[in-house]
Design an enzyme around this catalytic site. Structure first.
Site, mmCIF file in Angstrom:
data_model
loop_
_atom_site.group_PDB
_atom_site.id
_atom_site.type_symbol
_atom_site.label_atom_id
_atom_site.label_comp_id
_atom_site.label_asym_id
_atom_site.label_seq_id
_atom_site.Cartn_x
_atom_site.Cartn_y
_atom_site.Cartn_z
ATOM 1 N N TYR A 187 -2.029 -0.987 10.506
ATOM 2 C CA TYR A 187 -2.175 -1.365 9.100
ATOM 3 C C TYR A 187 -0.948 -0.949 8.295
ATOM 4 O O TYR A 187 -0.390 -1.744 7.525
ATOM 5 C CB TYR A 187 -3.434 -0.717 8.536
ATOM 6 C CG TYR A 187 -3.658 -0.955 7.060
ATOM 7 C CD1 TYR A 187 -4.209 -2.143 6.606
ATOM 8 C CD2 TYR A 187 -3.329 0.028 6.126
ATOM 9 C CE1 TYR A 187 -4.420 -2.360 5.247
ATOM 10 C CE2 TYR A 187 -3.532 -0.181 4.771
ATOM 11 C CZ TYR A 187 -4.076 -1.371 4.331
ATOM 12 O OH TYR A 187 -4.280 -1.583 2.988
ATOM 13 N N SER A 232 0.839 -1.210 0.000
ATOM 14 C CA SER A 232 0.000 0.000 0.000
ATOM 15 C C SER A 232 0.867 1.250 0.000
ATOM 16 O O SER A 232 2.040 1.212 0.415
ATOM 17 C CB SER A 232 -0.897 0.005 1.242
ATOM 18 O OG SER A 232 -1.575 1.238 1.398
#
Length: 298
Positions: free
Chosen positions: A203, A190
């Protein structure tokens, strides 16, 4: 004219008719309930046989990026096995039906990525269903925002790492004995690995770990002819976002921080996975391919 992924378009106005909206869904969220609907490439992805005869296992294959990748792989000629949570059965069956329409074998294999025994059995079941395995896409993920570190419980921290990192390890380790030379492993990282949000500490940490895992394993497996790469999405409209992946007050401006000024759609990610899975990327190893609307990353 019908648009496909090869159509010449202005990326700043593409998907101008899909505006993010505030909404809340219970985790893990469903594409079936997402408003507005995300583009998974159902109407736009055109295959050209780039993965003919290949066999792919895709985690998180029921919705979002995983679903768009499954549709693209199937239309490129690959049989696919989809991993997803049992609560996501409705979405998974829809994607499986679209993939089967491409004339390939599709296996639906529900379970919880936090469970190591499920992860190991998942590989065995995918191999049995597809007759082998030569593409692995570790895409399933968990993302829950918290305003402060104190609000991240031990359970959330552990669940996020088990889902995003441990499952990747368990599944990849179990898959390696089945992967012949020429196989590919694609992990989903990401923009959060490079530019972490203050509300996504756990995350973002997993996504940085996935990057390092990818680059280290790529070097280890290169002599065996197995290529390992990653895709790093930016802000993409999926059920992950309204199911507590983002604060509600940020949903209606989701993606506006990108140079393109908009969020991305899962269909815009699928070609990156196809490229890394295909023989066209035969000299690409240890790469993180950023698909993020122009956000600066290393």
């Amino acid at each position: 004219m019908t648009r496909d992924q090869y159509t010449f378009v202005d990326p700043t106005t593409l998907y101008a008719d899909i505006e993010p909206q505030r909404q809340h869904m219970a985790e893990p969220g469903l594409d079936a309930d997402l408003t507005p609907k995300a583009d998974l490439g159902e109407e736009t992805y055109r295959g050209t046989g780039r993965l003919s005869g290949r066999r792919a296992l895709i985690t998180g294959g029921d919705s979002g990026i995983g679903a768009a990748t499954a549709i693209a792989f199937a239309r490129e000629g690959a049989s696919v096995a989809l991993s997803y949570l049992p609560e996501e059965e409705e979405d998974a069956q829809r994607i499986a039906a679209i993939a089967r329409d491409a004339g390939v074998t599709v296996a639906t294999l529900p379970g919880d990525l936090r469970d190591p025994e499920y992860c190991r059995g998942l590989v065995a079941d995918a191999v049995a269903a597809l007759g082998g395995l030569d593409i692995l896409v570790n895409n399933g993920g968990k993302q829950i925002f918290q305003e402060s570190l104190e609000e991240i419980s031990d359970t959330q921290f552990d669940d996020t790492f088990r889902t995003n990192v441990s499952a990747m390890f368990w599944i990849t380790k179990a898959a390696l004995p089945h992967l012949p030379a020429g196989s590919t492993i694609i992990n989903t990282t990401s923009i959060q690995a490079y530019s972490p949000s203050e509300t996504l500490v756990d995350y973002a940490s997993t996504k940085a770990t996935i990057n390092a895992f990818t680059k280290a394993l790529a070097q280890q497996l290169a002599p065996k002819g197995i290529r390992v790469n990653a895709v790093a999405p930016g802000p993409i409209w999926t059920p992950l976002q309204p199911s507590d992946g983002q604060p509600q007050d940020k949903l209606d401006s989701f993606g506006e921080e990108t140079p393109l000024g908009r969020m991305g759609q899962p269909a815009e990610l699928a070609p990156a996975y196809v490229f890394l899975a295909s023989a066209e990327s035969s000299y690409v190893l240890g790469e993180t391919l950023n698909v993020n609307g122009g956000m600066v990353s290393p």
